[in-house]
Design an enzyme around this catalytic site. Structure first.
Site, PDB file in Angstrom:
ATOM      1  N   LYS A  58      32.191 132.277 -56.261  1.00  0.00           N
ATOM      2  CA  LYS A  58      30.852 131.930 -55.759  1.00  0.00           C
ATOM      3  C   LYS A  58      30.374 132.961 -54.731  1.00  0.00           C
ATOM      4  CE  LYS A  58      31.711 127.031 -56.634  1.00  0.00           C
ATOM      5  NZ  LYS A  58      32.340 125.826 -56.077  1.00  0.00           N
TER       6      LYS A  58
ATOM      7  N   GLY B   6      36.384 114.117 -60.232  1.00  0.00           N
ATOM      8  CA  GLY B   6      35.707 115.149 -61.030  1.00  0.00           C
ATOM      9  C   GLY B   6      35.211 116.331 -60.217  1.00  0.00           C
TER      10      GLY B   6
HETATM   11  N1  HSE Z   1      35.714 122.710 -58.075  1.00  0.00           N
HETATM   12  C1  HSE Z   1      34.455 123.023 -57.503  1.00  0.00           C
HETATM   13  C2  HSE Z   1      34.452 122.535 -56.072  1.00  0.00           C
HETATM   14  C3  HSE Z   1      33.373 122.337 -58.304  1.00  0.00           C
HETATM   15  O1  HSE Z   1      35.376 121.811 -55.668  1.00  0.00           O
HETATM   16  O2  HSE Z   1      33.566 122.885 -55.325  1.00  0.00           O
HETATM   17  C4  HSE Z   1      32.048 122.965 -58.175  1.00  0.00           C
HETATM   18  O3  HSE Z   1      32.030 124.312 -58.461  1.00  0.00           O
END
Ligand code: HSE
Length: 440
Positions: A205, A187
């Site tokens: 981000k 997940g």
């Molecule tokens: N897919 C993202 C990661 C999840 O692997 O960091 C959190 O934003």
């Protein structure tokens, strides 16, 4: 104060974590917020999907608009992801006078400027701590904890999936596809894992971090983006030999000429703390002029770590419900009418060091020709090394790999040098290039 009622958009990994944390820690959360926080509705995509949560008292629907239009709901928590239904839901929630909490970095990076403008005009809060680095309170740390500082630069491991893959390739010698499948099963990965491994998630981000660090608007389209798909175990091994680890890094740096905004695999000296952040863990290093370097570490993804940030945002929003909208913490850290228009530098203008790997014919004069090109471009070589064992034959002559580390130079000069080197008839294939950051 009466209980504050929450409507969730999305009940996947993070949504179920939010319900669990709110239920388990209900008393302490109410003591902190000054009010009970109760989930009363949740919109899901598939009503028939079994869910491992206690959903008593929660109206489950497959119509997200019925949640954002529900007059009983005070705060909408958007956990759908992307900028389709999620954007419509957030816009409608704001139109209906509801505060919003979102974990959606794409939504904020791409549409945050307009979303915050709408929210301000209606005296509403849009909170997004969980959009960056999962459970690490990095937004609050930069926006509030470091508000005395001029932030000089920040660098972060902000995609857990990429970090997981690189760690497993480095330490377990495992193959890329297997590790990615495992990250998806756990997940951690995005719905479209290309967002993780191509660097898009990290770029979303970084857009947000740079905005709150430097007081600039959100400018996702200006972020230079490279993922980890071209990282070979050969480069991981060479990097280790030179005392480096390869990490996927998001880097934002203020320079005299503008702001560097880039995500890409990076060699980092192995003794740096951030070089030892492994698996799905995230870390962000922030350099402020007063505080110096500060490092924030924690789980960057996963159900309850992300829920930890979502629920903290809920507590913040509940606390602000009774405060004057003009006197709240600004969405992007700086007062909206003071955002600066500092230029974001094109990638050719950045200044950094490089790791280069190239295949050459093992013949006298080859190195001299290569170093002459670097000399003509004003690029200084720090280290040069030739692989002990050859790489077989090319047209009857011995082939060998050469690894080079350069001192800092402009990326544009380095690219010109690489083009010339690739044209030498003693060099075969393309030159592998990775950036090196000492983070000091
Ligand atoms: N897919 C993202 C990661 C999840 O692997 O960091 C959190 O934003």
């Amino acid at each position: 104060m009466k209980a504050v009622k929450i409507g969730l958009l999305g009940l996947g990994t993070v949504g179920t974590g939010v319900i669990s944390v709110l239920k388990r820690n209900a008393d302490e959360i109410a003591r902190r917020a000054g009010s009970e926080i109760t989930v009363v509705a949740a919109a899901v995509r598939d009503l028939s999907k079994p869910r491992d949560i206690d959903s008593s008292g929660i109206r489950i629907t497959d119509d997200p608009m019925s949640v954002v239009n529900d007059p009983e709901i005070d705060i909408v928590v958007e956990l759908i992801g992307g900028d389709g239904v999620a954007l419509d839901g957030v816009n409608k929630a704001l139109e209906n006078g509801k505060h919003v909490v979102t974990a959606n970095k794409a939504l904020i990076a791409l549409h945050g400027n307009e979303i915050f403008k709408t929210a301000r005009s209606k005296g509403l809060v849009v909170a997004f701590e969980s959009a960056v680095a999962g459970g690490i309170p990095i937004i609050k740390s930069i926006r509030e904890g470091l508000s005395a500082n001029r932030i000089e630069w920040l660098a972060g491991i902000i995609n857990g999936t990429s970090n997981y893959i690189l760690t497993q390739m480095t330490e377990g010698g495992r193959n890329f596809d297997d590790v990615l499948a495992e990250a998806q099963a756990l997940g951690y990965a995005e719905a479209d894992p290309a967002f993780d491994i191509e660097g898009t998630d990290a770029a979303h981000k970084l857009t947000i971090l740079a905005s709150i660090a430097f007081g600039i608007s959100l400018q996702f389209d200006k972020v230079y983006q490279e993922g980890i798909t071209n990282i070979s175990s050969e480069d991981i091994t060479y990097a280790q030999k030179f005392g480096y680890r390869i990490k996927h890094l998001g880097l934002a740096r203020r320079t005299d000429r503008g702001i560097e905004l880039r995500v890409h695999p990076t060699l980092i000296p192995e003794q740096k703390l951030i070089a030892n952040v492994n698996d799905v863990m995230n870390a962000v290093l922030v350099q402020g002029d007063a505080v110096g370097p500060t490092l924030y570490y924690g789980a960057g993804a996963g159900s309850e770590p992300t829920a930890s940030s979502v629920v903290a945002d809920l507590v913040d929003v509940v606390r602000t419900i009774t405060t004057d909208p003009e006197n709240r913490v600004p969405h992007l850290a700086f007062q909206p009418d003071t955002l600066s228009d500092l230029a974001i530098l094109p990638i050719e203008e950045i200044d950094t060091a490089y790791y280069l790997r190239m295949g050459v014919i093992n013949r006298p004069g080859v190195l001299a020709a290569i170093t002459e090109i670097f000399g003509n471009k004003g690029i200084s070589i720090e280290t040069i090394s030739q692989k002990e064992n050859g790489d077989g034959k090319e047209d009857g002559e011995d082939k060998v790999s050469i690894i080079l580390l350069t001192h800092n130079t402009k990326e544009g000069h380095l690219c010109d040098a690489i083009k010339q080197i690739e044209q030498l008839d003693t060099v075969y294939g393309s030159v592998t290039r990775l950036r090196v950051e000492t983070l000091s």
